[in-house]
Design a protein around this motif. Structure first.
Motif, PDB file in Angstrom:
ATOM      1  N   PRO A   1       0.803  -1.228   0.000  1.00  0.00           N
ATOM      2  CA  PRO A   1       0.000   0.000   0.000  1.00  0.00           C
ATOM      3  C   PRO A   1       0.831   1.271   0.000  1.00  0.00           C
ATOM      4  CG  PRO A   1      -0.884  -1.579   1.576  1.00  0.00           C
ATOM      5  CD  PRO A   1       0.427  -2.137   1.103  1.00  0.00           C
ATOM      6  N   GLU A   2       1.994   1.261   0.665  1.00  0.00           N
ATOM      7  CA  GLU A   2       2.799   2.481   0.724  1.00  0.00           C
ATOM      8  C   GLU A   2       3.372   2.856  -0.633  1.00  0.00           C
ATOM      9  OE1 GLU A   2       5.521  -0.886   2.269  1.00  0.00           O
ATOM     10  OE2 GLU A   2       3.399  -0.353   2.281  1.00  0.00           O
ATOM     11  N   ILE A   3       3.530   1.877  -1.520  1.00  0.00           N
ATOM     12  CA  ILE A   3       4.029   2.146  -2.873  1.00  0.00           C
ATOM     13  C   ILE A   3       2.873   2.452  -3.818  1.00  0.00           C
ATOM     14  CG2 ILE A   3       5.182   1.113  -4.881  1.00  0.00           C
ATOM     15  CD1 ILE A   3       6.923  -0.466  -2.927  1.00  0.00           C
ATOM     16  N   LEU A   4       1.749   1.768  -3.614  1.00  0.00           N
ATOM     17  CA  LEU A   4       0.601   1.872  -4.525  1.00  0.00           C
ATOM     18  C   LEU A   4      -0.513   2.715  -3.910  1.00  0.00           C
ATOM     19  CD1 LEU A   4       0.637  -1.916  -5.455  1.00  0.00           C
ATOM     20  CD2 LEU A   4       1.614  -0.038  -6.794  1.00  0.00           C
ATOM     21  N   LYS A   5      -0.127   3.773  -3.239  1.00  0.00           N
ATOM     22  CA  LYS A   5      -1.071   4.586  -2.458  1.00  0.00           C
ATOM     23  C   LYS A   5      -2.158   5.244  -3.301  1.00  0.00           C
ATOM     24  CE  LYS A   5       2.307   8.397  -2.417  1.00  0.00           C
ATOM     25  NZ  LYS A   5       3.301   7.652  -3.215  1.00  0.00           N
ATOM     26  N   ASP A   6      -1.932   5.405  -4.593  1.00  0.00           N
ATOM     27  CA  ASP A   6      -2.946   6.043  -5.436  1.00  0.00           C
ATOM     28  C   ASP A   6      -3.960   5.056  -6.007  1.00  0.00           C
ATOM     29  OD1 ASP A   6      -1.871   8.592  -5.071  1.00  0.00           O
ATOM     30  OD2 ASP A   6      -0.435   8.329  -6.707  1.00  0.00           O
ATOM     31  N   ALA A   7      -3.765   3.762  -5.753  1.00  0.00           N
ATOM     32  CA  ALA A   7      -4.721   2.761  -6.228  1.00  0.00           C
ATOM     33  C   ALA A   7      -6.012   2.846  -5.426  1.00  0.00           C
ATOM     34  CB  ALA A   7      -4.115   1.365  -6.114  1.00  0.00           C
ATOM     35  N   ASP A   8      -7.115   2.402  -6.031  1.00  0.00           N
ATOM     36  CA  ASP A   8      -8.409   2.437  -5.348  1.00  0.00           C
ATOM     37  C   ASP A   8      -8.531   1.332  -4.304  1.00  0.00           C
ATOM     38  OD1 ASP A   8      -9.936   4.555  -6.995  1.00  0.00           O
ATOM     39  OD2 ASP A   8      -9.085   3.245  -8.518  1.00  0.00           O
ATOM     40  N   LEU A   9      -7.805   0.253  -4.514  1.00  0.00           N
ATOM     41  CA  LEU A   9      -7.787  -0.882  -3.596  1.00  0.00           C
ATOM     42  C   LEU A   9      -6.419  -1.530  -3.728  1.00  0.00           C
ATOM     43  CD1 LEU A   9      -9.275  -3.068  -1.797  1.00  0.00           C
ATOM     44  CD2 LEU A   9      -9.884  -4.197  -3.958  1.00  0.00           C
ATOM     45  N   VAL A  10      -5.839  -1.962  -2.626  1.00  0.00           N
ATOM     46  CA  VAL A  10      -4.551  -2.655  -2.670  1.00  0.00           C
ATOM     47  C   VAL A  10      -4.680  -3.999  -1.954  1.00  0.00           C
ATOM     48  CG1 VAL A  10      -2.101  -2.584  -2.059  1.00  0.00           C
ATOM     49  CG2 VAL A  10      -3.286  -0.468  -2.677  1.00  0.00           C
ATOM     50  N   VAL A  11      -4.261  -5.060  -2.626  1.00  0.00           N
ATOM     51  CA  VAL A  11      -4.294  -6.407  -2.048  1.00  0.00           C
ATOM     52  C   VAL A  11      -2.945  -7.078  -2.302  1.00  0.00           C
ATOM     53  CG1 VAL A  11      -6.787  -6.687  -2.305  1.00  0.00           C
ATOM     54  CG2 VAL A  11      -5.268  -7.376  -4.175  1.00  0.00           C
ATOM     55  N   ALA A  12      -2.714  -8.167  -1.590  1.00  0.00           N
ATOM     56  CA  ALA A  12      -1.436  -8.877  -1.720  1.00  0.00           C
ATOM     57  C   ALA A  12      -1.328  -9.632  -3.033  1.00  0.00           C
ATOM     58  CB  ALA A  12      -1.260  -9.837  -0.547  1.00  0.00           C
ATOM     59  N   GLY A  13      -2.452 -10.044  -3.585  1.00  0.00           N
ATOM     60  CA  GLY A  13      -2.426 -10.803  -4.834  1.00  0.00           C
ATOM     61  C   GLY A  13      -3.833 -11.156  -5.284  1.00  0.00           C
ATOM     62  N   LEU A  14      -3.938 -11.728  -6.480  1.00  0.00           N
ATOM     63  CA  LEU A  14      -5.253 -12.068  -7.019  1.00  0.00           C
ATOM     64  C   LEU A  14      -5.924 -13.171  -6.218  1.00  0.00           C
ATOM     65  CD1 LEU A  14      -4.645 -11.903 -10.885  1.00  0.00           C
ATOM     66  CD2 LEU A  14      -5.585 -10.158  -9.379  1.00  0.00           C
ATOM     67  N   HIS A  15      -5.146 -13.953  -5.477  1.00  0.00           N
ATOM     68  CA  HIS A  15      -5.738 -15.003  -4.641  1.00  0.00           C
ATOM     69  C   HIS A  15      -6.666 -14.402  -3.585  1.00  0.00           C
ATOM     70  CE1 HIS A  15      -2.205 -13.621  -2.454  1.00  0.00           C
ATOM     71  NE2 HIS A  15      -2.699 -14.156  -1.361  1.00  0.00           N
ATOM     72  N   VAL A  16      -6.360 -13.176  -3.141  1.00  0.00           N
ATOM     73  CA  VAL A  16      -7.217 -12.505  -2.170  1.00  0.00           C
ATOM     74  C   VAL A  16      -8.571 -12.187  -2.801  1.00  0.00           C
ATOM     75  CG1 VAL A  16      -7.489 -10.475  -0.705  1.00  0.00           C
ATOM     76  CG2 VAL A  16      -5.230 -11.520  -0.980  1.00  0.00           C
ATOM     77  N   LEU A  17      -8.552 -11.678  -4.034  1.00  0.00           N
ATOM     78  CA  LEU A  17      -9.793 -11.321  -4.724  1.00  0.00           C
ATOM     79  C   LEU A  17     -10.579 -12.566  -5.091  1.00  0.00           C
ATOM     80  CD1 LEU A  17      -8.409  -8.557  -7.086  1.00  0.00           C
ATOM     81  CD2 LEU A  17      -9.506  -8.265  -4.864  1.00  0.00           C
ATOM     82  N   GLU A  18      -9.888 -13.604  -5.480  1.00  0.00           N
ATOM     83  CA  GLU A  18     -10.541 -14.869  -5.836  1.00  0.00           C
ATOM     84  C   GLU A  18     -11.273 -15.427  -4.625  1.00  0.00           C
ATOM     85  OE1 GLU A  18     -11.198 -19.010  -6.538  1.00  0.00           O
ATOM     86  OE2 GLU A  18      -9.520 -18.428  -5.287  1.00  0.00           O
ATOM     87  N   GLY A  19     -10.658 -15.280  -3.449  1.00  0.00           N
ATOM     88  CA  GLY A  19     -11.282 -15.730  -2.213  1.00  0.00           C
ATOM     89  C   GLY A  19     -12.493 -14.895  -1.855  1.00  0.00           C
ATOM     90  N   LEU A  20     -12.398 -13.575  -2.067  1.00  0.00           N
ATOM     91  CA  LEU A  20     -13.527 -12.691  -1.780  1.00  0.00           C
ATOM     92  C   LEU A  20     -14.711 -12.998  -2.679  1.00  0.00           C
ATOM     93  CD1 LEU A  20     -11.740  -9.238  -1.321  1.00  0.00           C
ATOM     94  CD2 LEU A  20     -12.855 -10.611   0.459  1.00  0.00           C
ATOM     95  N   ASP A  21     -14.437 -13.300  -3.949  1.00  0.00           N
ATOM     96  CA  ASP A  21     -15.518 -13.609  -4.882  1.00  0.00           C
ATOM     97  C   ASP A  21     -16.293 -14.853  -4.438  1.00  0.00           C
ATOM     98  OD1 ASP A  21     -15.165 -11.465  -6.478  1.00  0.00           O
ATOM     99  OD2 ASP A  21     -14.200 -12.517  -8.131  1.00  0.00           O
ATOM    100  N   ARG A  22     -15.597 -15.803  -3.859  1.00  0.00           N
ATOM    101  CA  ARG A  22     -16.269 -17.022  -3.392  1.00  0.00           C
ATOM    102  C   ARG A  22     -17.208 -16.721  -2.232  1.00  0.00           C
ATOM    103  NH1 ARG A  22     -11.235 -19.880  -4.079  1.00  0.00           N
ATOM    104  NH2 ARG A  22     -10.846 -19.694  -1.836  1.00  0.00           N
ATOM    105  N   LEU A  23     -16.868 -15.661  -1.462  1.00  0.00           N
ATOM    106  CA  LEU A  23     -17.685 -15.305  -0.313  1.00  0.00           C
ATOM    107  C   LEU A  23     -18.923 -14.505  -0.711  1.00  0.00           C
ATOM    108  CD1 LEU A  23     -14.888 -14.297   2.221  1.00  0.00           C
ATOM    109  CD2 LEU A  23     -16.208 -16.408   2.210  1.00  0.00           C
ATOM    110  N   ASN A  24     -18.836 -13.812  -1.859  1.00  0.00           N
ATOM    111  CA  ASN A  24     -19.947 -12.933  -2.280  1.00  0.00           C
ATOM    112  C   ASN A  24     -21.078 -13.713  -2.943  1.00  0.00           C
ATOM    113  OD1 ASN A  24     -18.667 -10.656  -1.335  1.00  0.00           O
ATOM    114  ND2 ASN A  24     -17.577 -10.311  -3.257  1.00  0.00           N
TER     115      ASN A  24
END
Length: 216
Positions: free
Chosen positions: A193-216
């Motif tokens: 996050p400290e490097i990508l501070k201008d992004a709308d969302l910062v995650v460690a990797g696509l595995h995090v998003l893939e996991g969130l999609d399974r929860l939604n």
């Protein structure tokens, strides 16, 4: 943002696969042949930068100057070293969650594009066995301006037949985040996050998003 996007545009290195280590090995070998050391700290300056600009930075580090003709020869030599290193790539080197996330997006009808400065993108995607998951591949062979110029993402968006507001970019480099913002797109930063501070969302990797999609 992620649930309503119609197009997803992915950077390659650091988002889909980590080939940065191979780039570094090739640049370091070139520097060694030129008689100076090129460290991993120096290499951070090359993240998200085109091949010729990367060579200019490397030569700045070494305090050396060459003609444009000589630099083209050096850039070609570095690329041959890099291709040699990545020739053994396979699906096992995909970053966590990448393939599942791409498959999930396709199932939702989201258009998928690659937006990368790499001129070896198609070669790498074939090695990783995921080229067929992309509707558009925009790489260094299709663009003339490097990030943070938005050209690569605007071309990808056009090839998906979408508007910038419909697309989300997935990037691991500050220059890539700036390029996406300049294109009028929202950005998911992959990394710190400290490097990508201008992004709308910062995650460690696509595995995090893939996991969130399974929860939604």
């Amino acid at each position: 943002m992620l649930q309503t996007m119609r197009g997803a545009i992915f950077d390659l290195d650091g988002v889909i696969v980590d080939t940065a280590k191979y780039h570094y090995l090739a640049w370091a070998k070139l520097a060694d042949e030129l008689g100076f050391a090129f460290t991993e700290e120096h290499n951070e300056r090359l993240k998200g930068v085109s091949r010729m600009r990367s060579l200019d930075i490397l030569l700045e580090v070494g305090g050396q100057d060459f003609s444009e003709e000589d630099k083209l020869v050096m850039a070609d030599k570095k690329n041959k070293l890099y291709v040699e290193y990545i020739s053994t790539l396979n699906e096992s080197e995909l970053l966590p969650g990448v393939k599942d996330y791409l498959i999930g997006l396709r199932a939702r009808g989201v258009g998928i594009a690659l937006g990368s400065a790499s001129k070896n993108a198609m070669f790498i995607l074939d090695k990783l066995n995921i080229a067929e998951l992309f509707d558009s591949i925009v790489d260094g062979n299709k663009v003339s301006r490097a990030k943070p110029d938005p050209e690569v993402f605007l071309i990808a968006c056009a090839e998906l037949a979408l508007q910038p507001v419909d697309c989300v970019v997935f990037e691991d480099a500050e220059a890539g985040v700036q390029a996406a913002k300049a294109a009028g797109m929202q950005v998911v930063g992959i990394g710190r996050p400290e490097i990508l501070k201008d992004a709308d969302l910062v995650v460690a990797g696509l595995h995090v998003l893939e996991g969130l999609d399974r929860l939604n």
